[in-house]
Motif scaffolding. Structure first.
Motif, PDB file in Angstrom:
ATOM      1  N   PHE A  52       3.640 -39.040  34.138  1.00  0.00           N
ATOM      2  CA  PHE A  52       3.563 -38.088  32.692  1.00  0.00           C
ATOM      3  C   PHE A  52       2.249 -37.581  33.291  1.00  0.00           C
ATOM      4  O   PHE A  52       1.821 -36.378  32.634  1.00  0.00           O
ATOM      5  N   GLU A  53       1.512 -38.225  33.745  1.00  0.00           N
ATOM      6  CA  GLU A  53      -0.534 -37.846  33.542  1.00  0.00           C
ATOM      7  C   GLU A  53      -0.371 -36.752  34.570  1.00  0.00           C
ATOM      8  O   GLU A  53      -0.842 -35.924  34.070  1.00  0.00           O
ATOM      9  N   GLU A  54       0.266 -37.166  35.037  1.00  0.00           N
ATOM     10  CA  GLU A  54       0.572 -35.890  37.214  1.00  0.00           C
ATOM     11  C   GLU A  54       1.301 -34.963  36.563  1.00  0.00           C
ATOM     12  O   GLU A  54       0.492 -33.661  36.780  1.00  0.00           O
ATOM     13  N   GLU A  55       2.515 -35.271  35.334  1.00  0.00           N
ATOM     14  CA  GLU A  55       2.964 -33.744  35.057  1.00  0.00           C
ATOM     15  C   GLU A  55       2.580 -33.151  34.084  1.00  0.00           C
ATOM     16  O   GLU A  55       3.558 -32.536  33.132  1.00  0.00           O
ATOM     17  N   LYS A  56       2.137 -33.993  32.778  1.00  0.00           N
ATOM     18  CA  LYS A  56       1.984 -33.144  31.822  1.00  0.00           C
ATOM     19  C   LYS A  56       1.706 -31.941  31.187  1.00  0.00           C
ATOM     20  O   LYS A  56       2.444 -31.255  30.251  1.00  0.00           O
ATOM     21  N   ASP A  57       0.923 -31.314  32.536  1.00  0.00           N
ATOM     22  CA  ASP A  57       0.141 -30.143  32.663  1.00  0.00           C
ATOM     23  C   ASP A  57       1.425 -29.104  32.464  1.00  0.00           C
ATOM     24  O   ASP A  57       1.452 -27.708  32.153  1.00  0.00           O
ATOM     25  N   VAL A  58       2.216 -29.686  33.545  1.00  0.00           N
ATOM     26  CA  VAL A  58       3.805 -29.155  34.321  1.00  0.00           C
ATOM     27  C   VAL A  58       4.564 -28.501  33.134  1.00  0.00           C
ATOM     28  O   VAL A  58       5.596 -27.503  32.736  1.00  0.00           O
ATOM     29  N   LEU A  59       5.194 -29.859  33.039  1.00  0.00           N
ATOM     30  CA  LEU A  59       5.889 -29.813  31.362  1.00  0.00           C
ATOM     31  C   LEU A  59       5.568 -29.079  30.435  1.00  0.00           C
ATOM     32  O   LEU A  59       6.105 -28.621  29.882  1.00  0.00           O
ATOM     33  N   VAL A  60       4.478 -29.036  29.413  1.00  0.00           N
ATOM     34  CA  VAL A  60       4.049 -27.978  28.671  1.00  0.00           C
ATOM     35  C   VAL A  60       4.104 -26.501  29.404  1.00  0.00           C
ATOM     36  O   VAL A  60       4.757 -26.479  28.573  1.00  0.00           O
ATOM     37  N   GLN A  61       3.913 -26.435  29.910  1.00  0.00           N
ATOM     38  CA  GLN A  61       4.116 -24.874  30.416  1.00  0.00           C
ATOM     39  C   GLN A  61       5.670 -24.460  30.973  1.00  0.00           C
ATOM     40  O   GLN A  61       6.405 -23.368  30.084  1.00  0.00           O
TER      41      GLN A  61
END
Length: 63
Positions: A52-61
């Motif tokens: 989650f910490e690594e992917e949260k920005d991509v997920l939000v986009q």
């Protein structure tokens, strides 16, 4: 919570899950169903949870 629900569903109806997974290789509609409620969906939720910490920005986009 969704991950837990999927796991319980897989355990209680493994044969249905296996058939859906097998059909997903031949049928576009089964592939979509696997991506939205099957093993592929479960794998994606697990990946997001673990990274989650690594992917949260991509997920939000994406959302």
């Amino acid at each position: 919570m969704q991950k837990s629900r999927l796991l319980m569903k897989f355990q209680s109806s493994g044969h249905t899950t296996a058939v859906l997974r097998a059909m997903s290789y031949a049928s576009p509609s089964s592939k979509l169903k696997d991506m939205t409620s099957g093993i592929e969906f479960y794998d994606k939720i697990t990946y997001i949870e673990e990274h989650f910490e690594e992917e949260k920005d991509v997920l939000v986009q994406k959302l």
